[in-house]
Design a protein around this motif. Structure first.
Motif, short mmCIF file in Angstrom:
data_model
loop_
_atom_site.label_atom_id
_atom_site.label_comp_id
_atom_site.label_asym_id
_atom_site.label_seq_id
_atom_site.Cartn_x
_atom_site.Cartn_y
_atom_site.Cartn_z
N ARG A 182 8.82 -9.15 -2.53
CA ARG A 182 8.28 -9.55 -3.84
C ARG A 182 6.75 -9.48 -3.85
O ARG A 182 6.15 -8.99 -4.81
CB ARG A 182 8.72 -10.98 -4.16
N LEU A 183 6.14 -9.96 -2.78
CA LEU A 183 4.67 -9.94 -2.72
C LEU A 183 4.13 -8.52 -2.79
O LEU A 183 3.10 -8.26 -3.40
CB LEU A 183 4.18 -10.63 -1.44
N SER A 184 4.85 -7.59 -2.14
CA SER A 184 4.37 -6.19 -2.15
C SER A 184 4.38 -5.63 -3.57
O SER A 184 3.47 -4.89 -3.97
CB SER A 184 5.24 -5.33 -1.23
N LEU A 185 5.40 -5.99 -4.35
CA LEU A 185 5.48 -5.51 -5.74
C LEU A 185 4.45 -6.21 -6.62
O LEU A 185 3.81 -5.59 -7.47
CB LEU A 185 6.89 -5.73 -6.29
N LEU A 186 4.29 -7.52 -6.41
CA LEU A 186 3.34 -8.27 -7.24
C LEU A 186 1.89 -7.87 -6.94
O LEU A 186 1.03 -7.92 -7.81
CB LEU A 186 3.54 -9.78 -7.05
N PHE A 187 1.63 -7.45 -5.69
CA PHE A 187 0.29 -6.92 -5.37
C PHE A 187 0.00 -5.72 -6.27
O PHE A 187 -1.10 -5.58 -6.81
CB PHE A 187 0.22 -6.52 -3.90
N ASN A 188 1.00 -4.85 -6.42
CA ASN A 188 0.82 -3.68 -7.29
C ASN A 188 0.68 -4.08 -8.75
O ASN A 188 -0.07 -3.46 -9.50
CB ASN A 188 1.99 -2.71 -7.11
N ALA A 189 1.42 -5.14 -9.15
CA ALA A 189 1.31 -5.63 -10.53
C ALA A 189 -0.13 -6.04 -10.83
O ALA A 189 -0.63 -5.83 -11.93
CB ALA A 189 2.25 -6.81 -10.73
N VAL A 190 -0.79 -6.61 -9.83
CA VAL A 190 -2.15 -7.12 -10.02
C VAL A 190 -3.20 -6.01 -9.81
O VAL A 190 -4.18 -5.93 -10.55
CB VAL A 190 -2.41 -8.30 -9.05
N ALA A 191 -2.98 -5.14 -8.83
CA ALA A 191 -4.03 -4.19 -8.43
C ALA A 191 -4.03 -2.88 -9.20
O ALA A 191 -5.05 -2.20 -9.28
CB ALA A 191 -3.90 -3.90 -6.94
N LYS A 192 -2.89 -2.53 -9.78
CA LYS A 192 -2.75 -1.16 -10.31
C LYS A 192 -3.61 -0.91 -11.55
O LYS A 192 -4.22 0.16 -11.69
CB LYS A 192 -1.27 -0.92 -10.63
N ILE A 193 -3.66 -1.87 -12.48
CA ILE A 193 -4.45 -1.65 -13.70
C ILE A 193 -5.94 -1.51 -13.37
O ILE A 193 -6.58 -0.55 -13.81
CB ILE A 193 -4.20 -2.76 -14.75
N PRO A 194 -6.52 -2.44 -12.56
CA PRO A 194 -7.94 -2.25 -12.19
C PRO A 194 -8.19 -0.92 -11.47
O PRO A 194 -9.21 -0.28 -11.68
CB PRO A 194 -8.23 -3.43 -11.27
N THR A 206 5.42 4.77 6.07
CA THR A 206 4.74 3.57 5.55
C THR A 206 3.36 3.39 6.17
O THR A 206 2.37 3.17 5.45
CB THR A 206 5.61 2.32 5.80
N TRP A 207 3.28 3.49 7.50
CA TRP A 207 1.97 3.26 8.14
C TRP A 207 0.99 4.39 7.84
O TRP A 207 -0.23 4.16 7.77
CB TRP A 207 2.14 3.02 9.64
N SER A 208 1.49 5.61 7.65
CA SER A 208 0.60 6.70 7.21
C SER A 208 0.11 6.42 5.79
O SER A 208 -1.05 6.67 5.47
CB SER A 208 1.33 8.05 7.23
N ASP A 209 1.01 5.91 4.95
CA ASP A 209 0.62 5.57 3.57
C ASP A 209 -0.52 4.55 3.55
O ASP A 209 -1.43 4.63 2.73
CB ASP A 209 1.82 4.97 2.80
N VAL A 210 -0.43 3.57 4.46
CA VAL A 210 -1.48 2.53 4.52
C VAL A 210 -2.83 3.19 4.80
O VAL A 210 -3.83 2.91 4.13
CB VAL A 210 -1.14 1.49 5.62
N GLN A 211 -2.84 4.09 5.79
CA GLN A 211 -4.08 4.79 6.14
C GLN A 211 -4.54 5.67 4.98
O GLN A 211 -5.73 5.75 4.67
CB GLN A 211 -3.82 5.70 7.35
N GLN A 212 -3.57 6.38 4.39
CA GLN A 212 -3.92 7.31 3.31
C GLN A 212 -4.51 6.57 2.12
O GLN A 212 -5.45 7.04 1.49
CB GLN A 212 -2.66 8.10 2.90
N LEU A 238 0.83 -1.21 0.00
CA LEU A 238 0.00 0.00 0.00
C LEU A 238 0.87 1.25 0.00
O LEU A 238 0.49 2.28 -0.57
CB LEU A 238 -0.95 -0.01 1.20
N SER A 239 2.05 1.17 0.63
CA SER A 239 2.96 2.31 0.63
C SER A 239 3.50 2.56 -0.78
O SER A 239 3.62 3.71 -1.22
CB SER A 239 4.11 2.06 1.61
N ILE A 240 3.83 1.49 -1.49
CA ILE A 240 4.30 1.62 -2.88
C ILE A 240 3.21 2.26 -3.73
O ILE A 240 3.45 3.18 -4.52
CB ILE A 240 4.68 0.22 -3.44
N MET A 241 1.98 1.80 -3.54
CA MET A 241 0.85 2.33 -4.31
C MET A 241 0.61 3.80 -3.98
O MET A 241 0.41 4.63 -4.87
CB MET A 241 -0.40 1.50 -3.98
#
Lengths: 571, 44
Positions: free
Chosen positions: A268-280, A174-180, A47-50
């Protein structure tokens, strides 16, 4: 803004910051302050990456872009999953095993000190430029839409970000990013539901989608190839892949997110989550813009959404005829839209085709009159290249959303600004301390000394971003070019890291020369051609690789590697 | 200032290997581009 809106806005922001600071307790060493002691779970990093990638302009501009040009922008993200796979397979384990704080620190281990310094300076230039714009762009839009003074807004946003970033380090970020990110997603869902509820009773959701499609606003995929066209499937898959490889693999503002992971698998999971979630997610944001377009089929929108400029040109005689044409085109489009829905319901294929042509012709007339008004703004002393894309969504929100929801959407804008900005100033401080200060200016000092240096440099970069934002208004239409400016620097960094990972024979001097040549090639492309900025990364990285390989394999045999000044990190 | 620490490299929590996870991500990308393409063709 009603009192309820203010309550929603202030509550959202205070709770985000308080939670971030609460979670950051114990950030009292450099390792904990800059990398959270490598303790972060995948979902917080994801979520922080996003949130770091999505600035306020992402939401304001993307919805407006969809209103004006349809959903083609989603193709820009088609390269993201490809880039994430490459990064997960290569740089994530590489950076973790190298036990580095920054991506550029690795370059000294692989090449030499001058390559590390050049890469760090390129990053500081590029990210330093965008750090100011991240705060300035939403402040500018809020000043026009809500009448808030630009300077007050930038100082308020900047001071808030600096407070929790300086005090809590990357854990607070990071934790603020999660909330944001939570506030952002909630705001977006409620916005879409509200837009659909505001449509006339005779227009169903299915009708709305049909009308948006008939006006070319649901053109998510375009398959033609054009070098000068930013958004088609090829520029997305090729140019987008290169851009995201650079951004997620070589930009410390993103690398630092996933270096906080408690294991390589979590990163890796954090990046792959973005790979899956970002386009939708981008599809969803663009779809909101398309639905706002349908809403304005039945409620007359202003000729221009930037109401200060509209007010300025309203009294001019030249504008009167444009206004009349616009009124006529809007009425025709509204009638054609209603007739088209009727024909569609009746299953009258011939009538439907006829109404579709009328509907599109009226839309074209409307676009022509809007373009004429924008031209008039330019001609009478307004901004060169004026367009009102960034004002469409917020103009709609403040005018038609119920009390409370306006506050929530403004909280989304603040949250997106702060999450992008905190990641930037946090990473700028990290590179300043790790790659420059402790390497070249103050070697071998204590951990406490570097911890305080990190805090002071975070404060410096935060203050710099606010001051730059105050000055950014003088840049005029350069603001529009923020992505373009980023792309001016990414190509050479990507070429450098590709050489580091793929070509073990290449040495520092060859890479250093290649990077300078790559930068020259990118600037020449930007200055002398109309090639879209999405291709700059491809051109820059290819030039770096070709030049460095040429020097390595065709030039004289390099002598043994000599490191005159040993890296204090080795002790 | 010391290095930061290394972290363990473990298999993914699902699908058994990272290669399979990457393949699944690629399949997902093809699927989502196909959906976007169909969406464009249907509503135009």
């Amino acid at each position: 803004m009603t009192p309820l809106d203010w309550v929603v806005l202030v509550t959202a922001l205070v709770s985000i910051i308080a939670y971030g600071l609460y979670r950051s307790r114990g950030s009292n060493t450099v390792d904990r302050y800059l990398l959270a002691g490598k303790s972060m779970p995948w979902y917080a990093m994801a979520l922080s990456i996003m949130a770091t990638q999505a600035s306020a302009i992402t939401f304001i501009s993307t919805t407006g872009q969809s209103y004006v040009d349809g959903m083609r922008f989603v193709q820009f993200y088609f390269g993201l999953p490809l880039a994430m796979i490459v990064i997960c397979a290569t740089v994530v384990p590489l950076f973790h095993h190298a036990r580095v704080y920054t991506a550029y620190e690795y370059l000294e281990k692989r090449f030499d000190s001058k390559t590390r310094v050049l890469a760090s300076i390129i990053f500081l230039c590029q990210r330093g430029f965008s750090a100011g714009l991240t705060i300035y762009a939403p402040a500018l839009v809020l000043s026009v839409i809500l009448g808030w003074p630009e300077r007050t807004t930038t100082i308020l946003m900047g001071a808030t970000v600096v407070t929790y970033t300086v005090l809590g380090g990357i854990k607070a970020v990071t934790w603020s990013d999660v909330q944001q990110m939570g506030v952002i997603l909630l705001g977006l869902v409620i916005s879409l539901v509200t837009v659909i509820k505001l449509l006339p009773a005779s227009v169903s959701f299915g009708d709305a989608v049909y009308l948006a499609g008939a006006a070319g606003r649901l053109n998510a995929v375009t398959t033609h190839f054009d070098w000068n066209d930013r958004f088609n499937i090829w520029s997305g898959l090729i140019g987008g892949t290169f851009l995201f490889l650079s951004y997620f693999g070589c930009d410390q503002s993103q690398v630092q997110r996933y270096l906080t992971g408690k294991s390589i698998a979590q990163s890796r999971l954090s990046l792959l989550f973005n790979a899956v979630a970002k386009i939708p997610m981008q599809f969803f944001i663009l779809f909101i813009g398309a639905m706002v377009f349908v809403f304005y089929l039945f409620v007359q929108p202003p000729v221009l959404f930037q109401h200060l400029e509209l007010k300025r040109i309203s009294g001019m005689s030249e504008f009167q005829s444009t206004q009349q044409q616009y009124q006529r085109a809007f009425d025709q489009r509204k009638q054609a839209a209603l007739a088209l829905v009727e024909a569609h319901h009746a299953g009258d294929a011939a009538g439907e085709e006829r109404q579709k042509l009328e509907y599109r012709a009226a839309q074209k007339d409307l676009d022509v009159t809007r373009a004429a008004a924008a031209k008039l703004v330019e001609k009478t002393g307004g901004e060169k290249g004026f367009n009102d894309t960034n004002y469409i969504f917020l103009s709609f929100v403040t005018k038609y959303l119920p009390s409370g929801l306006v506050g929530l959407v403004i909280a989304v804008i603040f949250a997106a600004t702060m999450s992008a900005s905190s990641g930037e100033i946090n990473s700028l401080a990290t590179v300043s301390v790790i790659d420059l200060y402790q390497r070249h200016f103050k070697r071998g000092a204590s951990d406490v000394h570097y911890l305080w240096a990190s805090r002071w440099l975070t404060l410096f970069w935060g203050a710099y971003a606010v001051v730059f934002a105050g000055w950014a208004g003088r840049l005029g239409s350069l603001i529009v070019a923020v992505n373009k400016v980023g792309s001016l620097f990414y190509g050479s960094l990507l070429g450098c890291f590709t050489l580091a990972i793929v070509f073990p024979k290449v040495r520092g001097t060859a890479v250093f020369t290649g990077m300078l040549a790559g930068e020259a090639a990118i600037f020449a492309t930007a200055y002398f051609t109309d090639v879209s900025w999405l291709w700059y990364n491809v051109i820059g990285s290819v030039v770096v690789i070709v030049i460095a390989l040429g020097i390595t394999y065709l030039g004289p045999e390099p002598g043994p590697r000599v490191e005159l000044e040993p890296d204090p990190l080795e002790y | 200032m010391p290095h930061t620490r290394d972290v363990p490299d473990t298999p993914p929590p699902f699908l058994g290997s990272w290669r399979r996870v990457y393949t699944a991500t690629l399949v997902y990308l093809v699927l989502i581009i196909s959906i976007c393409y169909l969406f464009t063709r249907i509503y135009r």
